[in-house]
Design a protein around this motif. Structure first.
Motif, PDB file in Angstrom:
ATOM      1  N   ILE A  15       0.871  -1.364   0.113  1.00 18.38           N
ATOM      2  CA  ILE A  15      -0.064   0.030  -0.294  1.00 18.38           C
ATOM      3  C   ILE A  15       1.037   1.232   0.250  1.00 18.38           C
ATOM      4  N   VAL A  16       0.665   2.044  -0.809  1.00 20.31           N
ATOM      5  CA  VAL A  16       1.267   3.339  -0.961  1.00 20.31           C
ATOM      6  C   VAL A  16       0.248   4.590  -0.664  1.00 20.31           C
ATOM      7  N   VAL A  17       0.622   5.288   0.494  1.00 22.76           N
ATOM      8  CA  VAL A  17      -0.137   6.414   0.738  1.00 22.76           C
ATOM      9  C   VAL A  17       0.567   7.718   0.283  1.00 22.76           C
ATOM     10  N   ALA A  18      -0.116   8.337  -0.615  1.00 20.66           N
ATOM     11  CA  ALA A  18       0.633   9.454  -1.276  1.00 20.66           C
ATOM     12  C   ALA A  18      -0.407  10.989  -1.219  1.00 20.66           C
ATOM     13  N   GLY A  19       0.229  12.170  -0.952  1.00 12.99           N
ATOM     14  CA  GLY A  19      -0.536  13.216  -0.818  1.00 12.99           C
ATOM     15  C   GLY A  19      -0.874  13.571   0.580  1.00 12.99           C
ATOM     16  N   LEU A  20       0.100  13.055   1.256  1.00 11.55           N
ATOM     17  CA  LEU A  20      -0.176  13.336   2.826  1.00 11.55           C
ATOM     18  C   LEU A  20       0.381  14.687   3.139  1.00 11.55           C
ATOM     19  N   GLU A  21       1.380  15.265   2.216  1.00 13.03           N
ATOM     20  CA  GLU A  21       1.979  16.352   2.659  1.00 13.03           C
ATOM     21  C   GLU A  21       1.172  17.478   2.696  1.00 13.03           C
ATOM     22  N   GLN A  22      -0.082  17.653   2.340  1.00 10.18           N
ATOM     23  CA  GLN A  22      -0.940  18.678   2.231  1.00 10.18           C
ATOM     24  C   GLN A  22      -1.609  18.839   3.716  1.00 10.18           C
ATOM     25  N   ILE A  23      -1.695  17.564   4.482  1.00 11.54           N
ATOM     26  CA  ILE A  23      -2.234  17.701   5.751  1.00 11.54           C
ATOM     27  C   ILE A  23      -0.813  17.991   6.726  1.00 11.54           C
ATOM     28  N   ASP A  24      -0.737  18.610   7.830  1.00 15.19           N
ATOM     29  CA  ASP A  24       0.310  18.738   8.586  1.00 15.19           C
ATOM     30  C   ASP A  24       0.666  17.937   9.613  1.00 15.19           C
ATOM     31  N   VAL A  25       1.512  16.560   8.948  1.00 15.70           N
ATOM     32  CA  VAL A  25       1.880  15.581   9.865  1.00 15.70           C
ATOM     33  C   VAL A  25       3.176  15.360   9.520  1.00 15.70           C
ATOM     34  N   GLU A  26       3.924  14.751  10.665  1.00 15.87           N
ATOM     35  CA  GLU A  26       5.256  14.202  10.238  1.00 15.87           C
ATOM     36  C   GLU A  26       5.024  12.901   9.796  1.00 15.87           C
ATOM     37  N   MET A  27       5.650  12.760   8.689  1.00 15.11           N
ATOM     38  CA  MET A  27       5.594  11.626   7.816  1.00 15.11           C
ATOM     39  C   MET A  27       6.127  10.497   8.610  1.00 15.11           C
ATOM     40  N   LYS A  28       7.317  10.595   9.195  1.00 17.48           N
ATOM     41  CA  LYS A  28       7.866   9.310   9.901  1.00 17.48           C
ATOM     42  C   LYS A  28       7.189   8.693  10.855  1.00 17.48           C
TER      43      LYS A  28
ATOM     44  N   ALA B 111       0.813  -3.998  12.237  1.00 19.22           N
ATOM     45  CA  ALA B 111       1.623  -4.965  12.584  1.00 19.22           C
ATOM     46  C   ALA B 111       2.426  -5.406  11.209  1.00 19.22           C
ATOM     47  N   THR B 112       3.006  -4.258  10.357  1.00 12.91           N
ATOM     48  CA  THR B 112       3.593  -4.614   9.073  1.00 12.91           C
ATOM     49  C   THR B 112       4.843  -3.129   9.246  1.00 12.91           C
ATOM     50  N   GLY B 113       5.275  -3.632   8.187  1.00 15.09           N
ATOM     51  CA  GLY B 113       6.849  -2.618   7.776  1.00 15.09           C
ATOM     52  C   GLY B 113       5.990  -1.478   7.245  1.00 15.09           C
ATOM     53  N   ALA B 114       6.627  -0.290   7.315  1.00 17.63           N
ATOM     54  CA  ALA B 114       6.257   0.895   6.788  1.00 17.63           C
ATOM     55  C   ALA B 114       7.126   1.961   6.992  1.00 17.63           C
ATOM     56  N   SER B 115       7.426   2.431   5.686  1.00 23.45           N
ATOM     57  CA  SER B 115       8.504   3.405   5.722  1.00 23.45           C
ATOM     58  C   SER B 115       7.953   4.637   4.690  1.00 23.45           C
ATOM     59  N   VAL B 116       8.910   5.688   4.747  1.00 25.69           N
ATOM     60  CA  VAL B 116       8.813   6.877   3.891  1.00 25.69           C
ATOM     61  C   VAL B 116       9.833   7.031   2.951  1.00 25.69           C
ATOM     62  N   THR B 117       9.140   6.871   1.514  1.00 26.82           N
ATOM     63  CA  THR B 117      10.120   7.111   0.522  1.00 26.82           C
ATOM     64  C   THR B 117       9.771   8.200  -0.320  1.00 26.82           C
ATOM     65  N   LYS B 118      10.640   8.430  -1.304  1.00 24.44           N
ATOM     66  CA  LYS B 118      10.554   9.357  -2.403  1.00 24.44           C
ATOM     67  C   LYS B 118       9.812   9.060  -3.515  1.00 24.44           C
ATOM     68  N   SER B 119       8.840   9.448  -4.112  1.00 28.95           N
ATOM     69  CA  SER B 119       8.420   9.055  -5.354  1.00 28.95           C
ATOM     70  C   SER B 119       9.076   9.463  -6.257  1.00 28.95           C
ATOM     71  N   PRO B 120       9.180   9.075  -7.622  1.00 33.29           N
ATOM     72  CA  PRO B 120       9.871   9.705  -8.618  1.00 33.29           C
ATOM     73  C   PRO B 120       9.619  11.130  -8.920  1.00 33.29           C
ATOM     74  N   GLU B 121       8.383  11.625  -8.426  1.00 34.29           N
ATOM     75  CA  GLU B 121       8.291  13.190  -8.647  1.00 34.29           C
ATOM     76  C   GLU B 121       8.913  13.951  -7.444  1.00 34.29           C
ATOM     77  N   GLY B 122       9.635  13.301  -6.553  1.00 37.28           N
ATOM     78  CA  GLY B 122      10.228  13.807  -5.524  1.00 37.28           C
ATOM     79  C   GLY B 122       9.345  14.184  -4.223  1.00 37.28           C
ATOM     80  N   LYS B 123       8.156  13.552  -4.376  1.00 37.49           N
ATOM     81  CA  LYS B 123       7.341  14.001  -3.165  1.00 37.49           C
ATOM     82  C   LYS B 123       7.266  12.450  -2.128  1.00 37.49           C
ATOM     83  N   ASP B 124       7.216  12.949  -0.785  1.00 40.63           N
ATOM     84  CA  ASP B 124       7.382  12.022   0.244  1.00 40.63           C
ATOM     85  C   ASP B 124       6.135  10.996   0.131  1.00 40.63           C
ATOM     86  N   GLU B 125       6.380   9.888   0.192  1.00 41.86           N
ATOM     87  CA  GLU B 125       4.981   8.830   0.374  1.00 41.86           C
ATOM     88  C   GLU B 125       5.193   7.785   1.521  1.00 41.86           C
ATOM     89  N   ILE B 126       4.324   7.132   1.903  1.00 41.92           N
ATOM     90  CA  ILE B 126       4.367   6.149   3.068  1.00 41.92           C
ATOM     91  C   ILE B 126       4.101   4.785   2.293  1.00 41.92           C
TER      92      ILE B 126
END
Lengths: 177, 182
Positions: free
Chosen positions: A100-113, A124-139
Motif C-alpha cells: 500500500i502506498v499512501v500519497a498526498g499526505l504532505e497537504q495535511i500537516d503531519v510528520e511523515m515518519k 503490524a507491518t513494515g512501513a517506511s517513508v520513501t520518495k516517489s519519482p516526482e520527488g514527493k514523500d509517500e508512505i
C-alpha cells in the motif's frame, strides 16, 4: 518581542513580506497599540507621506494591483486545497501479495515518519517513508491493509477537522521500476 | 547564504559536552564583549546546548530548541536574528542601511556600498574588514539581517562601490523559516 502571525517577520517589516494586507488585519486584531504606531492614520506610513500627489496615486495603484494579485493567489491555493485528496494506492507485488502506498499526505500537516511508525505498529507491518519519482514523500506499507488505512485516515482527518479532504483507495496494476 | 535552507538539510542533533559549551560561551563573549552582561540570559550556566549538524559542515547551536548561534566549519560564531532581537541594540556591532536597500536584503542580496553611505544610512563606529555586524534599517527598530564586512568601513565610504557587506542571515531566509523552535 512580537512577530507577525502571518508572515513571521517583525511587524514593521510586514510591508516587505508577501501578504501585507493580511498582516495588517492580523496586527490590528492582535496588537492594536503596535498597529497604531506602525500605521498612523494620517499618511500611508511614516516616510512616504511627504510625496507629491502623483507619486501617491501611483503608489496606491501599485498597492491595489498587488493586493488583487495576493487575493487571487490565496483563492487559488484554497481551491487547490479543496480539490486535493489523499491517494491510497494498492500495488500488486506478486500475484497475491500487495503493498500500500499512501500519497498526498504532505497537504495535511503531519510528520511523515511518525505517521509511518503509527501505521507500522497499528497494522503490524513494515512501513517506511520513501520518495516517489516526482520527488514527493509517500508512505509505503508492506501488507495488504488498504481498507484499514483508508478507514484510519478518514477517522484521523475528521478528528483533526479536515474532513473536506477526500481519501481515495485505488487499485494500481503494477509499478514500472 | 541560507536562502534555500530547509529541514532536509539537517543531518543530526546531539547534546554537547559541558566543556565544549563553556568554550563556546567564552568564545562568544570574546567575539562580542558587550554581550557579557547578557550572556547568562543567552546561555545560562546550567543550561544544555544542542548542536544541530547540517550539510556543508554547518552547526546550529540551540538552547531549549531556540537557535542561539551558528557556526560554519570552525569560523566565527554567528548570532541568530531572534537572539539579536532580544538583546539591546548596542550588544552587537551594527550598521544601518537606507530604506531603499531593505527590499533587496530581504530578497537575499548582499549590501552594496551606496546603501551604507547614503543619507538614511549610518555607520557609527569604524570596523575592520571581516567584522560581523547586525544590520538595521532606516526608520525600523529591529535588525533585519546579519552580515560580514567585505571591506573596512573607511573603504566603504571611500570607494562607495560594489559589495560592502555580505549578508549571512536575513529575515525570511531558510533558517528564519525553520521557526522559533528548531
Amino acid at each position: 518581542m512580537i512577530y507577525c502571525g502571518v508572515c513571521t517577520l517583525p511587524p514593521e517589516y510586514c510591508e516587505f513580506g508577501g501578504a501585507h494586507k493580511r498582516c495588517k488585519e492580523w496586527l490590528e486584531k492582535n496588537h492594536a497599540d503596535m498597529f497604531q504606531k506602525i500605521y498612523p492614520v494620517d499618511g500611508v506610513a511614516a516616510g512616504v507621506s511627504s510625496l507629491s500627489v502623483e507619486k501617491q496615486e501611483e503608489i496606491d495603484r501599485k498597492v491595489q494591483k498587488q493586493v488583487a494579485r495576493e487575493e487571487a493567489k490565496a483563492e487559488r491555493e484554497l481551491a487547490k486545497k479543496l480539490s486535493s485528496k489523499i491517494l491510497v494506492k494498492r500495488i500488486e507485488r506478486n500475484k497475491r501479495k500487495h503493498i500500500i502506498v499512501v500519497a498526498g499526505l504532505e497537504q495535511i500537516d503531519v510528520e511523515m515518519k511518525k505517521m509511518a511508525k503509527t501505521f507500522a505498529s497499528r497494522f503490524a507491518t513494515g512501513a517506511s517513508v520513501t520518495k516517489s519519482p516526482e520527488g514527493k514523500d509517500e508512505i509505503v506499507i508492506q501488507g495488504d491493509v488498504g481498507e484499514e488505512v483508508e478507514e484510519y485516515l478518514v477517522a484521523y482527518l475528521s478528528k483533526e477537522g479536515l474532513s473536506d479532504i477526500k481519501v481515495e483507495l485505488v487499485e494500481d496494476k503494477k509499478r514500472k521500476k | 547564504m541560507f536562502k534555500k535552507f530547509t529541514r532536509d538539510d539537517i543531518s543530526s542533533r546531539s547534546n554537547i559536552k559541558s566543556s565544549v559549551q563553556r568554550s563556546l560561551r567564552t568564545r562568544f563573549v570574546d567575539q562580542f564583549p558587550n554581550i557579557e552582561e547578557h550572556i547568562d540570559e543567552v546561555v545560562p550556566k546550567k543550561s544544555q546546548l544542542t548542536q544541530v549538524k547540517c550539510q556543508d559542515r554547518l552547526s546550529l547551536y540551540t538552547a531549549d530548541g531556540e537557535l542561539v548561534f551558528l557556526q560554519q566549519h570552525d569560523d566565527d560564531l554567528i548570532p541568530s536574528l531572534r537572539l539579536v532581537h532580544k538583546l539591546p541594540k548596542d550588544t552587537f556591532p551594527w550598521v544601518r542601511v537606507d530604506r531603499g536597500a531593505i527590499k533587496f536584503i530581504l530578497g537575499g542580496a548582499n549590501i552594496m556600498c551606496p546603501g551604507l553611505t547614503s543619507a538614511g544610512a549610518e555607520m557609527p563606529v569604524s570596523y575592520e574588514k571581516g567584522q560581523l555586524v547586525a544590520i538595521y534599517a532606516e526608520g525600523k527598530e529591529h535588525a533585519l539581517a546579519i552580515g560580514r564586512l567585505e571591506m573596512s568601513t573607511d573603504d566603504i565610504t571611500k570607494l562607495n562601490k560594489g559589495i560592502g557587506v555580505t549578508v549571512i542571515l536575513f529575515l525570511g531566509d531558510g533558517i528564519w523559516n525553520l521557526g522559533p523552535q528548531i
